[in-house]
Write an enzyme that holds these catalytic residues in place. Structure first.
Site, mmCIF file in Angstrom:
data_model
loop_
_atom_site.group_PDB
_atom_site.id
_atom_site.type_symbol
_atom_site.label_atom_id
_atom_site.label_comp_id
_atom_site.label_asym_id
_atom_site.label_seq_id
_atom_site.Cartn_x
_atom_site.Cartn_y
_atom_site.Cartn_z
ATOM 1 N N VAL A 46 1.403 -1.252 0.119
ATOM 2 C CA VAL A 46 0.476 0.352 -0.209
ATOM 3 C C VAL A 46 1.069 1.299 0.250
ATOM 4 O O VAL A 46 0.695 2.105 -0.680
ATOM 5 C CB VAL A 46 -0.927 0.640 1.172
ATOM 6 C CG1 VAL A 46 -0.108 0.208 2.730
ATOM 7 C CG2 VAL A 46 -1.880 0.776 1.326
ATOM 8 N N LYS A 47 2.397 0.880 0.369
ATOM 9 C CA LYS A 47 2.995 2.199 0.376
ATOM 10 C C LYS A 47 3.609 2.329 -0.954
ATOM 11 O O LYS A 47 4.708 3.603 -0.949
ATOM 12 C CB LYS A 47 3.779 1.684 1.751
ATOM 13 C CG LYS A 47 3.550 1.534 3.016
ATOM 14 C CD LYS A 47 2.676 2.494 3.660
ATOM 15 C CE LYS A 47 3.507 3.922 4.141
ATOM 16 N NZ LYS A 47 2.912 4.978 4.993
ATOM 17 N N ASP A 48 3.568 1.988 -1.947
ATOM 18 C CA ASP A 48 3.773 2.313 -2.873
ATOM 19 C C ASP A 48 3.394 3.991 -3.361
ATOM 20 O O ASP A 48 4.009 4.520 -3.785
ATOM 21 C CB ASP A 48 4.177 1.753 -4.538
ATOM 22 C CG ASP A 48 3.804 0.105 -3.571
ATOM 23 O OD1 ASP A 48 5.211 0.321 -2.956
ATOM 24 O OD2 ASP A 48 3.904 -0.879 -4.898
#
Ligand code: PMP
Length: 359
Positions: A46-48
């Site tokens: 999700v942090k991309d």
């Protein structure tokens, strides 16, 4: 979307929303249980999304110089992997400061993408000079062209989720018709999401409540040992205890975590055992190779739904669980290997053993 993408950054986000029907059935749920499966993003989490957003914003502001800038970031690993991916493509150097508890797999992925990794003591308080945050600040002072994009305070963190993650969920739910066999309110009725920096939950909540369904209930998940949950009495019993699950929970309140009670309606605490058991349930029943904090989010959801029978038992309500990363990050961890390799022998394993014992 064009068929040929220009680079891996264009394959960030746009992740699927997948029905968790078997898990729902096992727990007697009538509502729809839907997983937002973030390991399918290019960098695996999700942090991309925030890494891409923070780098692009800094470029627009003229803060990054290709071939010179050194992006330094304290992270539990996934933001680092996203940044290292973006910076590999764009030509910036990267240093990631990473607490010791974070997996070797994350360090390997970071180094594979060309980042330098500095390990820091897990037990160092966030404001100690030895913590991942303290060491990042020290490096930034000394290293020419060093810049900290600062996921804990950068508005592009929650904003990336308000602009991408939230609307993707809304669009998927709105555009899937209600049928007699699959009844749907065609609204997002509940979102359950763990919090580390809190960017994911704060941004998704704003997208839901501002643009879609002001009555959407947003539930935060916080591991035992962490202090992010409200009311703080929820944290008191276990405050400061160590927890193995990575990426969620903190010993301080990041600026990007909304403290507005209208953004996050409720909090629920989870422990490592129930989280890791839930990971196994997602693998065995739904075929989803998710990471530890996905198990926290699912076990938090199931606990919350036990209390909220009005929702659990209503056909067609849509309960969305954010599944932040994949098992790639944790393949060597005991909690995974003990369940995957050394669990109870299945009836089929026992049958195999019997066959092989025959002369
Ligand atoms: N799960 C994992 C595996 C993560 O790496 C993170 C990021 N720290 C989160 C959940 C929580 O996301 P956020 O920082 O947006 O709260």
């Amino acid at each position: 979307m064009p068929q040929i993408l220009n680079n891996a950054l264009e394959a960030v986000g746009n992740t699927p929303l997948i029905r968790l029907d078997k898990v729902a059935k096992l727990h007697g749920l009538k509502c729809n249980l839907l997983g937002k499966v973030e390991f399918m993003s290019a960098g695996g989490s999700v942090k991309d999304r925030i890494a891409k957003a923070m780098v692009e914003a800094a470029e627009k502001e003229g803060k990054l110089v290709p071939g010179k800038s050194v992006v330094i970031e304290p992270t539990s690993g996934n933001t680092g992997i996203g940044l290292a991916m973006a910076c590999a493509i764009k030509g910036y150097s990267v240093i990631i400061t990473l607490p010791n508890k974070m997996s070797l797999e994350k360090e390997a992925a970071l180094r594979a993408l060309g980042a330098e990794v500095v390990r820091t003591p897990t037990e160092a308080a966030w404001d100690s000079p030895q913590s991942h945050i303290g060491i990042a600040r020290k490096l930034q002072k000394e290293i020419p062209y060093g810049i900290i994009l600062d996921q804990y305070g950068n508005i592009n963190n929650p904003l990336a989720h308000e602009i991408t993650t939230g609307p993707e969920i809304i669009e998927a739910v709105k555009s899937t018709p209600s049928t007699s066999s699959r009844v749907s309110s065609q609204k997002v009725d509940v979102v359950v999401c763990g919090a580390g920096t809190g960017g994911t939950i704060s941004g998704i909540s704003r997208a839901m409540k501002k643009t879609h369904n002001k009555d959407c209930i947003v539930v935060g998940v916080d591991p035992d040992g962490s202090i992010l949950a409200i009311p703080s009495s929820l944290n008191r019993k276990t405050e400061g205890d160590a927890y193995v699950v990575e990426g969620i929970g903190y010993d301080f309140i990041p600026d990007v975590l909304s403290r507005d009670p209208t953004d996050i309606d409720e909090w629920i605490k989870t422990n490592d055992t129930e989280a890791f058991d839930a990971v196994q349930a997602l693998m065995r029943n739904e075929g989803l190779l998710v990471g530890g904090s996905s198990g926290s989010a699912l076990s938090g959801t199931l606990k919350w739904l036990k209390r909220r029978k009005d929702i659990a038992e209503t056909l067609g309500l849509n309960v969305v669980v954010i599944l932040p990363d994949g098992i790639r990050n944790y393949m060597s961890k005991d909690w995974f290997l003990s369940r995957a390799l050394h669990g109870e022998p299945t009836p089929l394993a026992q049958a195999i053993a019997r066959v092989l014992q025959e002369p």
